[in-house]
Design an enzyme around this catalytic site. Structure first.
Site, PDB file in Angstrom:
ATOM      1  N   CYS A 337       0.720  -1.449   0.015  1.00 16.07           N
ATOM      2  CA  CYS A 337      -0.121   0.116  -0.066  1.00 16.07           C
ATOM      3  C   CYS A 337       0.910   1.032   0.056  1.00 16.07           C
ATOM      4  O   CYS A 337       1.479   1.509  -0.900  1.00 16.07           O
ATOM      5  CB  CYS A 337      -0.966  -0.182   1.112  1.00 16.07           C
ATOM      6  SG  CYS A 337      -2.443   1.237   0.939  1.00 16.07           S
ATOM      7  N   HIS A 436      -3.289  -5.365   0.973  1.00 14.40           N
ATOM      8  CA  HIS A 436      -2.960  -5.814   2.367  1.00 14.40           C
ATOM      9  C   HIS A 436      -3.414  -7.228   2.677  1.00 14.40           C
ATOM     10  O   HIS A 436      -4.358  -7.634   1.892  1.00 14.40           O
ATOM     11  CB  HIS A 436      -4.238  -4.871   3.386  1.00 14.40           C
ATOM     12  CG  HIS A 436      -3.530  -3.389   3.477  1.00 14.40           C
ATOM     13  ND1 HIS A 436      -2.482  -3.085   3.975  1.00 14.40           N
ATOM     14  CD2 HIS A 436      -4.173  -2.375   3.016  1.00 14.40           C
ATOM     15  CE1 HIS A 436      -2.204  -1.725   4.105  1.00 14.40           C
ATOM     16  NE2 HIS A 436      -3.427  -1.357   3.312  1.00 14.40           N
TER      17      HIS A 436
END
Length: 505
Positions: A337, A436
């Site tokens: 991310c 994630h």
């Protein structure tokens, strides 16, 4: 339709164990046949959870929903506060970004609106479930904030819930913290506390018993349980206050050394939890250049303020050190991310979405440019990837404000239908992705670690633990421990008594 029976868990401080006790009770009530939901009116956390419909809530409520065997919804955490800078946070309402607000503006301008949002979310839950386990935040005895708080005793009064007060004995001064908290409560709120639970106890209970007897006599409140410390409990945490516990493996000798860069606005750090259960991995969090060394794997985790965290890496020298280690072939590098964005050529924030910084050069390891945008991507994701010669199905979730565009030929990592996601160059030992939960994919984690082992001349480990299975076992272990050490019959009696009081009104 029967109204849900609520129970509220509050603590003497942050990280007292409220989330764990609430998770255990969600599991217990579900095991006992009650349709159970968690609820936290307002949550401040950097670790979040994506619901099935692509909305964002606090990670603890997602975990508690899993423990209760239900799908998480935004009603379980209608207000999420995600700190972006000192005294400023992104406010997420019903799963979607609402505004970036300073602390004082939130307190003065948002209070009435927040109360309405909380009331409506709880009413929807109460109509759909039989039991609701409500979690407070911080301490209910913050006397400077209590006139406009939205998460502790005001919610207990709103839902007419009895309250259990939890204290962490590991911190020391457990009786002082319990007695002090009770004494600082308004009399009507103190009366709502049906008892206390002492959490994370180690040792001989008979040595604690005189203190328990004194406490009950002095306060008139029963000790409902003393819950022992549970080692190796792999249930996702959300509060950055628990990061100090992640230092436990720092000096543990293992074959593989994994360094996670801990920048000031680190988020979703539980992405690396699966490495803790691997027999050959030493996982450590790194803040200073002198701590880095020459790890086998460097992980750049998520960030709530990517540009300022990237600036932190540059100022500390960590950015240049990571780049050098990677280019010398000494370290695998994985960016997740915000960490993925940092690995690119540059990050642009022309509208100052996250920070006054409008542009910074990245580490330049991935040929891409990221631009921050007002619209946030929150989605559960699934796709196909090829790694170490194997075709894999990878699952995860995405939470990010930016969009990344490759400047030249790309090496896509994950294919999701017609959309390619991420970057993977196995020969360069470099991976970047918005996914994630990447390391929670057991087969991918096995292939990655064995690739690192091969680079070091070590034999592969073919049988590795399933982190998903360990987490599910953790819910049962937590519930079983609380069943053995907490007076659930007394809690059940008080929950019903409070409901009867409301009916009589």
């Amino acid at each position: 339709m029967p109204k849900a029976l609520p129970l509220m868990i509050q603590g003497t401080s942050s990280d007292a164990g409220k989330s764990a006790i609430a998770t255990a009770l969600c599991r217990i009530f579900a095991q006992d046949g009650y349709k159970t939901a968690p609820f936290k009116s307002q949550n401040m956390a950097l670790n979040s959870y994506v619901t099935l419909d692509g909305k964002e809530i606090g990670r603890a409520q997602g975990v508690q929903a899993e423990a209760a065997g239900i799908l998480a919804t935004t009603d379980m955490n209608p207000i999420l506060i995600k700190p972006t800078r000192d005294s400023e946070s992104q406010i997420v309402v019903n799963g979607e970004p609402y505004a970036n607000m300073k602390a004082m503006a939130y307190r003065t301008d948002f209070y009435e609106e927040g109360l309405r949002i909380i009331r409506e979310a709880y009413q929807r839950l109460a109509a759909a479930y039989e039991r609701i386990v409500i979690e407070g935040a911080g301490s209910p005895a913050e006397i400077n904030l209590n006139d406009r708080e939205l998460v502790n005793m005001r919610v207990a009064r709103l839902t007419n819930a009895p309250v259990i007060l939890v204290a962490d004995i590991e911190r020391g001064g457990v009786f002082a913290s319990l007695v002090g908290t009770l004494q600082l409560l308004e009399p009507k709120d103190r009366d709502r506390v049906i008892g206390v639970i002492i959490n994370r106890f180690r040792g001989d209970l008979t040595l604690l018993q005189p203190g328990l007897d004194w406490f009950e006599q002095y306060t008139g409140k029963p000790v409902l349980g003393v819950v022992p410390f549970i080692p190796d409990l792999w249930i996702d945490a959300e509060d950055s206050l628990i990061l100090h516990r992640y230092q436990g493996q720092r000096e543990t000798p293992r074959e593989l050394d994994i360094a996670v860069l801990r920048y000031p606005r680190i988020s979703n750090f539980t992405d690396v939890d699966p490495f803790f259960v691997e027999p050959d991995c030493r996982l450590r969090f790194v803040t200073r250049l002198e701590e880095l060394g020459e790890p086998d794997l460097i992980v750049l985790p998520g960030s709530k303020n990517t540009l300022e965290d990237l600036q932190f890496l540059r100022e500390t020298g960590l950015a240049e050190a990571v780049k050098k280690l990677h280019l010398q072939g000494k370290s695998y590098v994985v960016g997740l991310c915000g960490g993925y964005q940092m690995l690119g050529e540059s990050i642009l924030d022309p509208a100052c979405v996250e920070s006054p910084l409008q542009q910074l050069d990245g580490l330049g390891l991935i040929p891409m440019v990221t631009t921050m945008e007002q619209k946030k991507t929150t989605v559960l994701s699934r796709g196909e990837a090829t790694f170490a010669g194997e075709q894999l199905t990878l699952e995860g979730y995405e939470i990010h404000m930016g969009q990344s565009v490759y400047a030249k030929s790309e090496c896509p990592f994950i294919q999701m239908g017609e959309r390619a996601e991420g970057y993977c160059h196995e020969e360069r030992r470099l991976i970047g992705t918005y996914f994630h939960g990447l390391f929670h994919n057991d087969r991918f984690r096995t292939l990655l670690l064995n690739a690192i082992r091969a680079k070091k001349g070590l034999a592969p480990i073919t049988e590795r633990p399933s982190f998903v299975a360990l987490r599910e076992q953790g819910y049962d272990l937590l519930a079983d421990t609380v069943r053995r050490h907490v007076r659930l019959d007394a809690i059940e009696e008080q929950m019903k008594a409070y409901q009867e009081k409301e009916v009589r009104r």
